[in-house]
Design a protein around this motif. Structure first.
Motif, PDB file in Angstrom:
ATOM      1  N   SER A 126       1.090  -1.041   0.116  1.00 39.31           N
ATOM      2  CA  SER A 126      -0.272  -0.260  -0.248  1.00 39.31           C
ATOM      3  C   SER A 126       0.665   1.645   0.207  1.00 39.31           C
ATOM      4  O   SER A 126      -0.513   2.320  -0.453  1.00 39.31           O
ATOM      5  CB  SER A 126      -0.482  -0.449   0.912  1.00 39.31           C
ATOM      6  OG  SER A 126      -0.023  -0.111   3.005  1.00 39.31           O
ATOM      7  N   THR A 127       1.867   1.015   0.093  1.00 40.76           N
ATOM      8  CA  THR A 127       2.622   2.484  -0.142  1.00 40.76           C
ATOM      9  C   THR A 127       3.964   2.208  -0.860  1.00 40.76           C
ATOM     10  O   THR A 127       4.932   0.890  -1.393  1.00 40.76           O
ATOM     11  CB  THR A 127       3.722   2.588   1.824  1.00 40.76           C
ATOM     12  OG1 THR A 127       4.071   1.487   1.703  1.00 40.76           O
ATOM     13  CG2 THR A 127       2.938   2.835   2.826  1.00 40.76           C
ATOM     14  N   ASP A 128       4.582   3.290  -1.295  1.00 43.26           N
ATOM     15  CA  ASP A 128       5.444   3.287  -2.617  1.00 43.26           C
ATOM     16  C   ASP A 128       6.721   3.206  -2.171  1.00 43.26           C
ATOM     17  O   ASP A 128       7.312   2.696  -3.216  1.00 43.26           O
ATOM     18  CB  ASP A 128       5.384   4.916  -3.609  1.00 43.26           C
ATOM     19  CG  ASP A 128       5.329   5.593  -2.847  1.00 43.26           C
ATOM     20  OD1 ASP A 128       6.242   5.864  -1.400  1.00 43.26           O
ATOM     21  OD2 ASP A 128       6.025   6.994  -3.464  1.00 43.26           O
ATOM     22  N   HIS A 129       7.268   3.237  -0.970  1.00 41.81           N
ATOM     23  CA  HIS A 129       8.422   3.245  -0.543  1.00 41.81           C
ATOM     24  C   HIS A 129       8.401   1.596   0.216  1.00 41.81           C
ATOM     25  O   HIS A 129       9.827   1.736   0.432  1.00 41.81           O
ATOM     26  CB  HIS A 129       9.214   3.797   0.727  1.00 41.81           C
ATOM     27  CG  HIS A 129       7.618   3.981   1.658  1.00 41.81           C
ATOM     28  ND1 HIS A 129       6.835   4.347   2.037  1.00 41.81           N
ATOM     29  CD2 HIS A 129       8.323   3.276   3.283  1.00 41.81           C
ATOM     30  CE1 HIS A 129       6.588   4.383   3.074  1.00 41.81           C
ATOM     31  NE2 HIS A 129       7.643   3.165   3.596  1.00 41.81           N
ATOM     32  N   ALA A 130       7.869   0.428  -0.355  1.00 40.98           N
ATOM     33  CA  ALA A 130       7.769  -0.669   0.582  1.00 40.98           C
ATOM     34  C   ALA A 130       7.419  -1.823  -0.733  1.00 40.98           C
ATOM     35  O   ALA A 130       6.369  -1.593  -0.920  1.00 40.98           O
ATOM     36  CB  ALA A 130       7.469  -0.870   1.913  1.00 40.98           C
TER      37      ALA A 130
END
Length: 300
Positions: free
Chosen positions: A183-187
């Motif tokens: 749900s996050t672009d960094h993970a």
């Protein structure tokens, strides 16, 4: 929270490589001791660990690494000379490396790969999660990689590796993961890993770079990991196994997608870029260096 994680206290820094890409400079000088402006490259890596709250550092060394150990030790004669001269600025610069952290050393002996080097840390680390920082990767101090990785590990457990997107034609230089979005672009979730794939078989354009937060379950996995690419025990192969293991057994691997500033000080061009970039940003020499660079570039 300022530190990397209350559950991660120790950093492991493999430093047994021969530095053949920098020969003949590294014939008698460890590659980790090559200066980036006026500090050896390895000191930046230790400072990064300490800034993230990891003040227990274990070096995995090999032959000809004595200068590295001496750098992080006291030099009482030099300190006294500087003290007698009243040169307190330089005195501070030579004592800060020995005051950085609690530093320990283990010799790898046979150069059997990164996975084998990490396995050498088992007795020191015990059953704790720990960080691995590769000395060739210099991360800009303004980009707190380990803190971001620790936040992912605190939420999900398991192990966390640092990833960067690279041009696909260079992917054969790196470990490469197959990933699933979150749900996050960094993970991302790491589903599989391949060490140095060719372009046709690469599962993504993500490259594994030299920062890891590892669950201690990695030690038992490494013990049963057969030599892989290059006849070496590859950490990538162990991470591949961890990615398929259940969370209750210490398994699961996630990737932190890094968008910051990173230099490969094991590569000659990137090393020079690191020196120029960091020197250009310093207050004492930066203005004159930037002026000279502009004149030099204009003249070419």
């Amino acid at each position: 929270m300022n530190g990397a994680s209350p559950s991660v206290r120790k950093a492991v820094i493999p430093a047994a490589g021969l530095g053949t890409r920098f020969l003949p400079a590294t014939k008698a000088t460890p590659k980790e001791m090559l200066p980036v402006v006026d500090k050896p490259a390895i000191q930046y890596v230790v400072e990064e660990a300490v800034a993230a709250g990891l003040e227990d550092v274990l070096f995995i060394t090999g032959r000809s690494k004595r200068p590295l150990e001496d750098h992080f030790d006291r030099n009482f004669e030099l300190e006294q000379v500087l003290r007698d001269k009243g040169d307190l600025d330089r005195l501070k610069s030579v004592t800060e490396s020995s005051d950085l952290a609690r530093i320990h050393y283990v010799r790898q002996g046979d150069p059997l790969g990164l996975g084998h080097a990490v396995l050498m840390a088992e007795n020191h680390v015990g059953q704790e999660p720990f960080a691995v920082l590769l000395g060739d990767d210099l991360i800009d101090p303004r980009d707190p990689v380990l803190t971001e990785m620790a936040a992912i590990r605190d939420e999900h457990g398991g192990s966390v590796i640092c990833l960067m997107r690279v041009p696909i034609e260079t992917i054969s230089l790196y470990g490469c993961p197959a990933v699933e979005a979150t749900s996050t672009d960094h993970a991302v979730i790491v589903a599989d890993l391949i060490e140095k794939p060719d372009v046709a078989s690469a599962p993504s354009d993500y490259a594994v770079i030299g920062r890891y937060l590892l669950d201690p379950a990695v030690f038992e996995v490494l013990k049963s990991t057969a030599p892989g690419r290059g006849g070496e025990i590859q950490l990538t192969d162990a991470l591949r196994t961890l990615a398929s293991m259940p969370a209750e057994a210490g398994g699961g691997v996630r990737g932190y997608v890094f968008h910051g500033r990173r230099y490969d000080t094991g590569d000659r061009l990137s090393y020079l870029q690191a020196v120029i970039t960091l020197a250009s940003e310093r207050d004492d020499i930066g203005p004159d260096l930037r002026t000279w660079l502009a004149t030099f570039v204009a003249g070419t």
